[in-house]
Scaffold this motif. Structure first.
Motif, short mmCIF file in Angstrom:
data_model
loop_
_atom_site.label_atom_id
_atom_site.label_comp_id
_atom_site.label_asym_id
_atom_site.label_seq_id
_atom_site.Cartn_x
_atom_site.Cartn_y
_atom_site.Cartn_z
N LYS A 6 -8.64 -0.87 14.60
CA LYS A 6 -7.63 -1.54 13.78
C LYS A 6 -8.01 -1.51 12.31
O LYS A 6 -7.19 -1.31 11.44
N GLY A 9 -7.44 1.87 10.86
CA GLY A 9 -6.01 2.08 10.66
C GLY A 9 -5.48 1.36 9.44
O GLY A 9 -4.57 1.82 8.77
N PHE A 10 -6.07 0.21 9.12
CA PHE A 10 -5.63 -0.56 7.95
C PHE A 10 -5.91 0.19 6.66
O PHE A 10 -5.10 0.16 5.73
N LYS A 12 -5.69 3.25 6.14
CA LYS A 12 -4.72 4.33 5.98
C LYS A 12 -3.30 3.81 5.80
O LYS A 12 -2.38 4.58 5.63
N SER A 13 -3.11 2.50 5.84
CA SER A 13 -1.78 1.93 5.70
C SER A 13 -1.47 1.65 4.23
O SER A 13 -2.35 1.66 3.38
N LYS A 14 -0.19 1.38 3.96
CA LYS A 14 0.21 1.06 2.59
C LYS A 14 -0.47 -0.20 2.09
O LYS A 14 -0.97 -0.25 0.97
N SER A 15 -0.50 -1.22 2.93
CA SER A 15 -1.13 -2.47 2.50
C SER A 15 -2.63 -2.27 2.29
O SER A 15 -3.20 -2.86 1.37
N PHE A 71 3.02 8.62 1.06
CA PHE A 71 3.74 7.89 2.12
C PHE A 71 5.25 8.02 1.96
O PHE A 71 5.98 7.81 2.88
N ASP A 75 9.07 2.88 -0.89
CA ASP A 75 8.36 1.67 -1.26
C ASP A 75 9.00 1.03 -2.49
O ASP A 75 9.33 1.70 -3.45
#
Length: 79
Positions: A6, A9-10, A12-15, A71, A75
């Protein structure tokens, strides 16, 4: 899903990219303080170190921004 996957994965995320950009931006504060201290002490070596560190921070922010743009344009913050 494990906590480690997890966390990966974070990043690589937008946030996750926003958080990385914010922490890199805080690095600018340290660079500015280092430059001011080097100027008051006339320490050329410390000033060079601050400039190189500042360049690294700017480069890191540019790389993170490029990843964020990859991405897509859906956004709100990117316009």
């Amino acid at each position: 899903m494990s906590a480690l996957s997890k966390a990966k994965g974070f990043k690589k995320s937008k946030s996750g990219l926003y958080v990385s950009m914010a922490t890199s931006a805080f690095g600018v504060i340290g660079v500015v303080k280092q430059i001011k201290k080097a100027r008051t002490e006339n320490d050329t070596l410390r000033l060079i170190d601050a400039v190189v560190t500042g360049a690294a921070v700017v480069t890191n922010l540019a790389i993170l921004y490029r990843e964020l743009k990859s991405f897509g344009d859906d956004d709100v913050l990117l316009g």
